[in-house]
Motif scaffolding. Structure first.
Motif, PDB file in Angstrom:
ATOM      1  N   UNK A  67       7.779  -4.873   9.355  1.00 29.08           N
ATOM      2  CA  UNK A  67       6.294  -4.938   9.656  1.00 29.08           C
ATOM      3  C   UNK A  67       5.533  -5.099   9.172  1.00 29.08           C
ATOM      4  N   UNK A  68       5.423  -5.068   7.697  1.00 28.04           N
ATOM      5  CA  UNK A  68       4.414  -5.620   6.372  1.00 28.04           C
ATOM      6  C   UNK A  68       4.767  -7.662   6.705  1.00 28.04           C
ATOM      7  N   UNK A  69       6.031  -7.780   6.324  1.00 25.63           N
ATOM      8  CA  UNK A  69       6.636  -9.120   6.291  1.00 25.63           C
ATOM      9  C   UNK A  69       5.906 -10.029   7.064  1.00 25.63           C
ATOM     10  N   UNK A  70       5.859  -9.116   9.040  1.00 20.92           N
ATOM     11  CA  UNK A  70       5.717  -9.908   9.917  1.00 20.92           C
ATOM     12  C   UNK A  70       4.057 -10.043   9.915  1.00 20.92           C
ATOM     13  N   UNK A  80      15.504 -13.371   2.769  1.00 17.47           N
ATOM     14  CA  UNK A  80      15.230 -12.209   4.200  1.00 17.47           C
ATOM     15  C   UNK A  80      16.630 -11.266   4.666  1.00 17.47           C
ATOM     16  N   UNK A  81      16.726 -10.148   4.529  1.00 15.54           N
ATOM     17  CA  UNK A  81      17.802  -8.938   5.054  1.00 15.54           C
ATOM     18  C   UNK A  81      17.501  -8.898   5.698  1.00 15.54           C
ATOM     19  N   UNK A  82      16.664  -9.251   7.673  1.00 15.83           N
ATOM     20  CA  UNK A  82      16.395  -8.825   8.251  1.00 15.83           C
ATOM     21  C   UNK A  82      17.726  -8.979   8.908  1.00 15.83           C
ATOM     22  N   UNK A  83      18.720 -10.145   9.288  1.00 19.55           N
ATOM     23  CA  UNK A  83      19.405  -9.616  10.294  1.00 19.55           C
ATOM     24  C   UNK A  83      20.973  -8.866   9.419  1.00 19.55           C
ATOM     25  N   UNK A 116       0.404  -1.530  -0.204  1.00 19.51           N
ATOM     26  CA  UNK A 116      -0.195  -0.230  -0.549  1.00 19.51           C
ATOM     27  C   UNK A 116       0.946   1.193   0.387  1.00 19.51           C
ATOM     28  N   UNK A 117       0.665   2.158   1.190  1.00 23.90           N
ATOM     29  CA  UNK A 117       1.237   3.804   0.655  1.00 23.90           C
ATOM     30  C   UNK A 117       2.648   3.561   2.041  1.00 23.90           C
ATOM     31  N   UNK A 118       2.660   2.155   2.503  1.00 19.07           N
ATOM     32  CA  UNK A 118       3.750   1.679   3.185  1.00 19.07           C
ATOM     33  C   UNK A 118       5.448   2.572   2.393  1.00 19.07           C
ATOM     34  N   UNK A 119       5.842   3.820   3.150  1.00 21.24           N
ATOM     35  CA  UNK A 119       7.383   4.207   2.282  1.00 21.24           C
ATOM     36  C   UNK A 119       8.339   3.560   3.272  1.00 21.24           C
ATOM     37  N   UNK A 120       8.036   2.380   4.025  1.00 22.21           N
ATOM     38  CA  UNK A 120       9.231   1.965   4.748  1.00 22.21           C
ATOM     39  C   UNK A 120      10.594   1.283   3.791  1.00 22.21           C
ATOM     40  N   UNK A 121      11.687   1.565   4.543  1.00 24.41           N
ATOM     41  CA  UNK A 121      12.654   0.181   3.752  1.00 24.41           C
ATOM     42  C   UNK A 121      12.251  -0.627   3.271  1.00 24.41           C
ATOM     43  N   UNK A 122      12.519  -1.382   2.337  1.00 23.13           N
ATOM     44  CA  UNK A 122      12.060  -2.863   2.602  1.00 23.13           C
ATOM     45  C   UNK A 122      13.508  -3.796   3.226  1.00 23.13           C
ATOM     46  N   UNK A 123      13.266  -4.645   3.282  1.00 21.83           N
ATOM     47  CA  UNK A 123      14.354  -5.752   4.294  1.00 21.83           C
ATOM     48  C   UNK A 123      14.040  -7.165   4.091  1.00 21.83           C
TER      49      UNK A 123
END
Length: 87
Positions: free
Chosen positions: A61-64, A79-82, A34-41
């Motif tokens: 957030x949206x991945x979880x 998955x690049x969260x680590x 949607x309108x989320x502008x957060x960095x993708x991880x």
């Protein structure tokens, strides 16, 4: 190879796509929710044969929120969260 080429290359492929085959995320990549502008991880590749439309990028957030469903349908999930936590 760009992600669009990767999707086209794997249209007829039935085996699993390895996460490392997906292009690494960059600082410019943003969440596709949607309108989320957060960095993708997290980057997910949804093969056409399963009804998806290619590559989707998600913030943490949206991945979880969507993780269970994505893991069922995605051909690969990078998955690049680590790595983000190590930076």
């Amino acid at each position: 190879m760009n992600p669009a080429q990767l999707v086209d290359e794997h249209l007829d492929r039935t085996e699993s796509i390895r996460p490392e085959e997906l292009a690494p995320l960059t600082r410019a990549d943003r969440c596709d929710n949607g309108g989320c502008a957060a960095a993708a991880v997290v980057r997910a590749l949804i093969p056409y044969e399963r009804g998806g439309s290619g590559q989707l990028d998600f913030c943490d957030h949206h991945y979880r929120l969507n993780q269970g469903h994505l893991l069922e349908i995605a051909g690969a999930v990078r998955d690049e969260r680590a790595e983000l936590a190590e930076r």
